[in-house]
Write a protein that holds these residues in place. Structure first.
Motif, PDB file in Angstrom:
ATOM      1  N   ALA A  49       0.816  -1.215   0.000  1.00 52.95           N
ATOM      2  CA  ALA A  49       0.000   0.000   0.000  1.00 52.95           C
ATOM      3  C   ALA A  49       0.850   1.265   0.000  1.00 52.95           C
ATOM      4  N   THR A  50       1.941   1.254   0.758  1.00 49.13           N
ATOM      5  CA  THR A  50       2.750   2.465   0.908  1.00 49.13           C
ATOM      6  C   THR A  50       4.093   2.381   0.194  1.00 49.13           C
ATOM      7  N   LEU A  51       4.494   1.160  -0.195  1.00 54.52           N
ATOM      8  CA  LEU A  51       5.805   0.886  -0.793  1.00 54.52           C
ATOM      9  C   LEU A  51       6.943   1.209   0.171  1.00 54.52           C
ATOM     10  N   ARG A  52       6.634   1.244   1.458  1.00 54.76           N
ATOM     11  CA  ARG A  52       7.679   1.436   2.454  1.00 54.76           C
ATOM     12  C   ARG A  52       8.279   0.088   2.838  1.00 54.76           C
ATOM     13  N   GLU A  53       9.552   0.115   3.133  1.00 54.90           N
ATOM     14  CA  GLU A  53      10.262  -1.108   3.491  1.00 54.90           C
ATOM     15  C   GLU A  53       9.732  -1.681   4.807  1.00 54.90           C
ATOM     16  N   THR A  54       9.567  -3.000   4.857  1.00 55.96           N
ATOM     17  CA  THR A  54       9.151  -3.663   6.092  1.00 55.96           C
ATOM     18  C   THR A  54      10.202  -4.647   6.598  1.00 55.96           C
ATOM     19  N   PHE A  55      11.174  -4.964   5.760  1.00 55.18           N
ATOM     20  CA  PHE A  55      12.253  -5.862   6.173  1.00 55.18           C
ATOM     21  C   PHE A  55      13.406  -5.680   5.199  1.00 55.18           C
ATOM     22  N   ALA A  56      14.632  -5.792   5.704  1.00 54.60           N
ATOM     23  CA  ALA A  56      15.809  -5.667   4.842  1.00 54.60           C
ATOM     24  C   ALA A  56      16.824  -6.744   5.179  1.00 54.60           C
ATOM     25  N   HIS A  57      17.347  -7.380   4.145  1.00 58.17           N
ATOM     26  CA  HIS A  57      18.432  -8.355   4.298  1.00 58.17           C
ATOM     27  C   HIS A  57      19.560  -7.875   3.391  1.00 58.17           C
ATOM     28  N   HIS A  58      20.712  -7.564   3.962  1.00 52.41           N
ATOM     29  CA  HIS A  58      21.785  -6.980   3.156  1.00 52.41           C
ATOM     30  C   HIS A  58      23.139  -7.313   3.761  1.00 52.41           C
ATOM     31  N   ASP A  59      24.185  -7.066   2.977  1.00 53.13           N
ATOM     32  CA  ASP A  59      25.541  -7.247   3.485  1.00 53.13           C
ATOM     33  C   ASP A  59      26.294  -5.922   3.498  1.00 53.13           C
ATOM     34  N   HIS A 232       6.859  -0.091  10.597  1.00 51.32           N
ATOM     35  CA  HIS A 232       6.507  -1.427  11.062  1.00 51.32           C
ATOM     36  C   HIS A 232       7.494  -2.409  10.447  1.00 51.32           C
ATOM     37  N   VAL A 233       8.059  -3.264  11.273  1.00 54.00           N
ATOM     38  CA  VAL A 233       9.107  -4.175  10.835  1.00 54.00           C
ATOM     39  C   VAL A 233       8.727  -5.603  11.207  1.00 54.00           C
ATOM     40  N   CYS A 234       8.941  -6.516  10.274  1.00 51.02           N
ATOM     41  CA  CYS A 234       8.666  -7.925  10.535  1.00 51.02           C
ATOM     42  C   CYS A 234       9.883  -8.572  11.174  1.00 51.02           C
ATOM     43  N   VAL A 241       6.716  -5.525  14.660  1.00 48.53           N
ATOM     44  CA  VAL A 241       7.100  -4.566  15.690  1.00 48.53           C
ATOM     45  C   VAL A 241       6.977  -3.157  15.120  1.00 48.53           C
ATOM     46  N   SER A 242       6.426  -2.245  15.909  1.00 49.53           N
ATOM     47  CA  SER A 242       6.315  -0.841  15.509  1.00 49.53           C
ATOM     48  C   SER A 242       7.382  -0.015  16.217  1.00 49.53           C
ATOM     49  N   LEU A 243       8.003   0.888  15.478  1.00 46.61           N
ATOM     50  CA  LEU A 243       8.941   1.852  16.044  1.00 46.61           C
ATOM     51  C   LEU A 243       8.353   3.239  15.805  1.00 46.61           C
ATOM     52  N   PRO A 262      -3.249  -4.237  15.528  1.00 46.79           N
ATOM     53  CA  PRO A 262      -3.935  -4.951  14.449  1.00 46.79           C
ATOM     54  C   PRO A 262      -4.128  -4.162  13.166  1.00 46.79           C
ATOM     55  N   ALA A 263      -4.692  -2.964  13.264  1.00 49.62           N
ATOM     56  CA  ALA A 263      -5.039  -2.223  12.056  1.00 49.62           C
ATOM     57  C   ALA A 263      -3.817  -1.864  11.228  1.00 49.62           C
ATOM     58  N   ARG A 264      -2.643  -1.836  11.862  1.00 48.53           N
ATOM     59  CA  ARG A 264      -1.445  -1.383  11.165  1.00 48.53           C
ATOM     60  C   ARG A 264      -0.844  -2.453  10.262  1.00 48.53           C
ATOM     61  N   VAL A 265      -1.103  -3.715  10.549  1.00 48.91           N
ATOM     62  CA  VAL A 265      -0.498  -4.771   9.733  1.00 48.91           C
ATOM     63  C   VAL A 265      -1.518  -5.710   9.106  1.00 48.91           C
ATOM     64  N   ALA A 266      -2.753  -5.696   9.609  1.00 44.85           N
ATOM     65  CA  ALA A 266      -3.742  -6.652   9.108  1.00 44.85           C
ATOM     66  C   ALA A 266      -3.994  -6.487   7.620  1.00 44.85           C
ATOM     67  N   ALA A 267      -4.031  -5.235   7.134  1.00 45.64           N
ATOM     68  CA  ALA A 267      -4.306  -5.006   5.714  1.00 45.64           C
ATOM     69  C   ALA A 267      -3.256  -5.669   4.833  1.00 45.64           C
ATOM     70  N   MET A 268      -1.999  -5.612   5.250  1.00 43.97           N
ATOM     71  CA  MET A 268      -0.938  -6.227   4.464  1.00 43.97           C
ATOM     72  C   MET A 268      -1.030  -7.749   4.515  1.00 43.97           C
ATOM     73  N   ILE A 269      -1.356  -8.296   5.677  1.00 40.50           N
ATOM     74  CA  ILE A 269      -1.508  -9.742   5.790  1.00 40.50           C
ATOM     75  C   ILE A 269      -2.668 -10.222   4.923  1.00 40.50           C
ATOM     76  N   VAL A 270      -3.775  -9.471   4.947  1.00 40.62           N
ATOM     77  CA  VAL A 270      -4.926  -9.825   4.114  1.00 40.62           C
ATOM     78  C   VAL A 270      -4.535  -9.806   2.643  1.00 40.62           C
ATOM     79  N   GLU A 271      -3.778  -8.793   2.227  1.00 42.17           N
ATOM     80  CA  GLU A 271      -3.312  -8.710   0.841  1.00 42.17           C
ATOM     81  C   GLU A 271      -2.488  -9.941   0.483  1.00 42.17           C
ATOM     82  N   ALA A 272      -1.677 -10.397   1.432  1.00 44.01           N
ATOM     83  CA  ALA A 272      -0.819 -11.550   1.176  1.00 44.01           C
ATOM     84  C   ALA A 272      -1.622 -12.821   0.925  1.00 44.01           C
TER      85      ALA A 272
END
Length: 335
Positions: A49-59, A232-234, A241-243, A262-272
């Motif tokens: 919905a927002t195209l904001r990062e929710t998780f990052a894996h990098h070196d 919000h970070v997974c 977790v919310s920061l 709930p309201a902050r992440v449920a929409a993304m889970i439903v989309e999934a």
């Protein structure tokens, strides 16, 4: 079997078997390394919905100030190859040199982030499913290395749907596997560059579940310089977790760390879960405690049609009751 075929098989296996985002992206990174040489990588999941990062894996191992500058540039959306531009592109992929017409110094990301890290080339590929963005694959090459070839771009772009499916699948599994935690919010204090100066024991509890804490703290701090910000970070175990950050005096930022509501992440889970628009409306009402009769009235549908939608939702989410549905969607929430 050729190099590309071997890499594709490894990535498909990771996307089909991983039960967490760290496991998924570790497998994707390993597969990519077999076919597309790179000196560094950063693989992200995005909120569709927002195209904001929710998780990052990098070196990458940048200084917190560099991380903060990176997210400041990304938030501005004015630099080349932002997620929104790639989402509108048929291929969903581009290199830094392509986007700048061979003049990378025109990019703030290149000047302030990549060049200080000794990186000269960047390839960005959107991971999307049905044109819904779920992640971003970023590969980098050092100064003096050749740019990514047309073949490199095409190969990584061809993996976008597979990786998007893997992210969706992992989010669904995470929602099913996650368990509530009775620990309350915690607090940390950071300076404006994102360096953590103090953290409470409770904040430490939540941060322990996140990969690369400095990355996420610098990210939210960069957004809070002029006012409150929240990300919000997974976590590794599927919990969200919310920061929540806001300025604290002239040179510090306070960050509340807590389980996402709930309201902050449920929409993304439903989309999934791949629910239709109507099924999402039904989920929202079910979670609100509406009966089939009440939903029929609100949605302007017959009770029979509402019942069919409820059955479809239960089937897609693999639940058998409203209680299970709520637990499945909001399993990441502290109760």
């Amino acid at each position: 079997m050729g190099t590309h075929d071997t890499a594709r098989t490894a990535i498909e296996r990771a996307c089909g078997t991983a039960r967490s985002l760290p496991e998924l992206f570790a497998g994707v990174a390993e597969g990519l390394a077999r076919a597309v040489p790179a000196d560094a990588f950063c693989l992200n999941s995005l909120d569709p919905a927002t195209l904001r990062e929710t998780f990052a894996h990098h070196d990458l191992r940048p200084d917190p100030a560099v991380i903060s500058r990176f997210f400041e540039i990304e938030a501005g959306g004015q630099d080349v190859n932002p997620a929104r531009a790639l989402a509108a592109d048929p291929l969903g992929a581009a290199t830094l040199y392509q986007a700048t017409g061979g003049n990378p110094t025109s990019s703030a990301r290149y000047r302030d982030v990549l060049r200080p890290l000794g990186l000269d080339h960047e390839l960005r590929v959107l991971a999307r499913d049905r044109r819904v963005p779920w992640g971003m694959l970023n590969l980098f090459r050092a100064t003096g290395s050749p740019d990514f070839s047309t073949g490199d771009i095409a190969f990584v772009a061809s993996l976008g749907r597979t990786v998007a499916d893997g992210i969706r699948r992992t989010l669904v599994l995470g929602a099913a596997d996650a368990r509530p935690d009775d620990v309350g919010p915690g607090l940390l204090i950071a300076d404006v560059s994102g360096r953590i100066r103090h953290r409470s024991p409770t904040a430490g509890h939540w941060l322990a579940d996140l990969d690369d804490v400095d990355w996420h703290v610098a990210r939210v701090v960069s957004q809070a310089v002029e006012g409150a910000a929240m990300i919000h970070v997974c976590g590794r175990n599927g919990r969200w977790v919310s920061l929540h950050a806001e300025p604290y005096g002239d040179s510090l930022v306070s960050v509340v760390v807590e389980p996402a509501r709930p309201a902050r992440v449920a929409a993304m889970i439903v989309e999934a879960y791949g629910l239709s628009v109507r099924e999402r409306e039904v989920v929202r009402l079910l979670a609100g405690g509406y009966t089939n009769t009440e939903m029929s009235r609100v949605l302007g549908l017959s009770r029979h049609t509402v019942g069919d939608h409820v059955k479809s939702v239960f089937g897609k989410l693999a639940v058998h009751s409203r209680t299970e549905l709520t637990a499945r969607l909001f399993a990441t929430v502290d109760r």
